[in-house]
Scaffold this active site. Structure first.
Site, mmCIF file in Angstrom:
data_model
loop_
_atom_site.group_PDB
_atom_site.id
_atom_site.type_symbol
_atom_site.label_atom_id
_atom_site.label_comp_id
_atom_site.label_asym_id
_atom_site.label_seq_id
_atom_site.Cartn_x
_atom_site.Cartn_y
_atom_site.Cartn_z
ATOM 1 N N LYS A 113 -13.870 64.905 51.406
ATOM 2 C CA LYS A 113 -15.240 64.793 51.902
ATOM 3 C C LYS A 113 -15.374 65.310 53.335
ATOM 4 C CE LYS A 113 -17.077 61.526 48.659
ATOM 5 N NZ LYS A 113 -15.896 61.193 47.823
HETATM 6 C C1 LIG Z 1 -15.810 61.404 46.466
HETATM 7 C C2 LIG Z 1 -14.489 61.514 45.813
HETATM 8 C C3 LIG Z 1 -14.328 62.011 44.494
HETATM 9 C C4 LIG Z 1 -15.507 62.381 43.629
HETATM 10 O O1 LIG Z 1 -16.179 63.521 44.097
HETATM 11 P P1 LIG Z 1 -17.662 63.854 43.582
HETATM 12 O O2 LIG Z 1 -18.113 64.960 44.448
HETATM 13 O O3 LIG Z 1 -18.464 62.594 43.785
HETATM 14 O O4 LIG Z 1 -17.556 64.220 42.148
HETATM 15 C C5 LIG Z 1 -13.049 62.147 43.986
HETATM 16 N N1 LIG Z 1 -11.975 61.771 44.703
HETATM 17 C C6 LIG Z 1 -12.071 61.297 45.963
HETATM 18 C C7 LIG Z 1 -10.841 60.897 46.689
HETATM 19 C C8 LIG Z 1 -13.324 61.147 46.567
HETATM 20 O O5 LIG Z 1 -13.422 60.645 47.816
#
Ligand SMILES: *Cc1c(COP(=O)(O)O)cnc(C)c1O
Length: 470
Positions: A113
């Site tokens: 993220k």
């Molecule tokens: C947010 C997140 C996901 C999921 O990603 P999306 O964009 O919501 O599909 C998967 N793994 C981790 C570690 C995350 O922080």
């Protein structure tokens, strides 16, 4: 480039107009009017670019209301070795069978993220200054999103963050990561309740339009188009590392929750990047896997949403999914509005017609799911055979990637977090502590800054009112 809503509002809006917004006024999600097409000559030119320059090229196709020199400076400030650990920013590690892992989690909070949120922090600060505005970001987190937002917004002018988390319920590492921030514009509010209480409070505060306007309340949720756009870049960067020429197909496997990450892959594919398959991997919360197998999208109730060892994928509905369905339906806004604006709220989901569902394959999507036992086995196998330690979410992606592997087509698994964040599952799989990146050894011992509040809307409102003057 102008943006429209998936539910039919075609009032033309620029990138900077939708940057600070969430949903479109009609309840839909913003998408560009069209996807700019990238031809072979462009791919060849981009192949050798450093990450920040590649990001600038891609963003420039979608952003025409920020002067190029400013956009360039913002992107170059974001994607640096200092923030992401390497010059490559998203280096590829090859395993076996044509499978490689693209490292997306070497930013400050050790999850992918950061890739988008770090850029968002710079974009928000820039745009707010340009408008002479301030923004108070209100959010609820059970882990990754909140910490990524705080590390992106810390010290940014014109921005305060009020982040609610369930008191004492985040992992020790996640608590230490968030609560050790000493920046004056970051407010950690530990709520005496569970994550749902935090989310309900955020919803209640946001529903009070008068309060929201008066205190300039905004969010950084996963439906923000700028976040998605920032994620498109690493699909190109991964492609260039996995191939030698610009007509070789590559598949991507993506650990998915709210469908933001893989939706960025869909955008890259629509632009013409030679992506053969987009492999959507879920855990036991398999809303998306069910859809890609059956054509039925069925939102889960809270009682049907499991707490798993890949917690950032524990979703009951996928908030970005509407974007993909809009494209799948040939951008039929009336049909999209009927599905997401009527059928989902009244009947808890929908089933596509056979003809509509048949198009899913044309869009490259396949899917699979993984269980706790499977992710533990995948973490162990990857460590034993390759001495590569992966986190539980990436393990879900790798497990499903192997099921869809095709000879001659490299598969890139997107690494969504580092194992350091999920020590309990690593101990179970490997009988040892996870590796921790240098510089974070003493994290748990740092002084902490947070405020405990009761799970009441008025308590949170009062806190915001008394901390917005400073
Ligand atoms: C947010 C997140 C996901 C999921 O990603 P999306 O964009 O919501 O599909 C998967 N793994 C981790 C570690 C995350 O922080």
């Amino acid at each position: 480039m102008k943006y429209l809503s998936t539910r039919g509002d075609t009032t033309p809006r620029g990138f900077a107009d939708i940057l600070l917004e969430g949903l479109a006024p009609d309840g839909g999600l913003y998408l560009p009017m069209h996807y700019p097409q990238v031809d072979g000559a462009t791919l060849a030119r981009w192949r050798g670019l450093p990450y920040a320059e590649l990001a600038f090229e891609i963003l420039s196709l979608y952003v025409d209301d920020i002067p190029a020199a400013d956009l360039h400076a913002l992107v170059r400030k974001t994607y640096t070795r200092e923030v992401f650990g390497t010059d490559a920013i998203v280096p590829l590690r090859r395993l076996d069978d044509g499978i490689a892992i693209e490292a997306l989690s070497n930013g400050p909070t050790l999850a992918f993220k950061d890739m988008a949120m770090q850029l968002l922090g710079h974009l928000f600060e820039y745009e707010l200054a340009r408008r002479g505005q301030q923004l108070n970001i209100l959010g609820a987190t059970s882990g990754d999103t909140g910490s990524a937002a705080e590390y992106a917004m810390r010290g940014k002018r014109g921005i305060r963050v009020f982040m609610l988390s369930p008191h004492g319920r985040m992992s020790p590492f996640q608590q230490a990561q968030m609560f050790s921030l000493q920046d004056g514009n970051i407010h950690n509010l530990a709520i005496e309740g569970v994550f749902d209480d935090c989310q309900d409070i955020v919803k209640a505060v946001s529903a009070d339009l008068e309060f929201k306007r008066r205190w300039s309340i905004g969010t950084v949720n996963s439906i923000n188009w700028a976040r998605l756009l920032a994620q498109v870049v690493y699909y190109f960067a991964g492609y260039f590392q996995a191939t030698r020429s610009d007509d070789e197909p590559v598949s991507f496997a993506v650990p998915s929750g709210n469908f933001g990450n893989i939706c960025a892959g869909h955008v890259a594919r629509m632009m013409g990047l030679p992506i053969r398959r987009l492999v959507c991997a879920t855990n036991e919360n398999d809303v998306l896997d069910e859809f890609f197998r059956t054509g039925t999208y069925r939102v889960r109730a809270s009682a049907e949403t499991f707490e798993t060892s890949s917690p950032s994928m524990d979703i009951s509905k996928a908030s970005n999914f509407e974007r993909f369905v809009f494209d799948l339906l040939g951008r039929d806004a009336a049909r999209t509005a009927a599905l997401f604006g009527v059928e989902v709220p009244t009947r808890g989901g929908f089933t596509l017609t056979a003809a509509e569902f048949a198009r899913v394959r044309e869009f490259g999507f396949v899917s699979g799911r993984s269980t706790h036992a499977e992710r533990v086995a995948t973490i162990r196998d990857t460590w034993q055979r390759h001495r590569v330690m992966i986190d539980p979410h990436t393990a879900d992606g790798l497990k499903v990637a192997r099921e869809h592997r095709e000879p001659g087509v490299p598969t890139i698994v997107l690494e969504t977090a580092l194992p350091a964040k999920f020590a309990a599952t690593i101990r179970e799989a490997l009988g040892r502590e996870p590796e921790r990146p240098p510089g974070l050894e003493g994290l748990e011992a740092l002084p902490r800054r947070f405020t405990v509040l009761p799970a009441r809307v008025d308590a949170v409102k009062h806190y915001i009112e008394t901390h917005c003057g400073a």
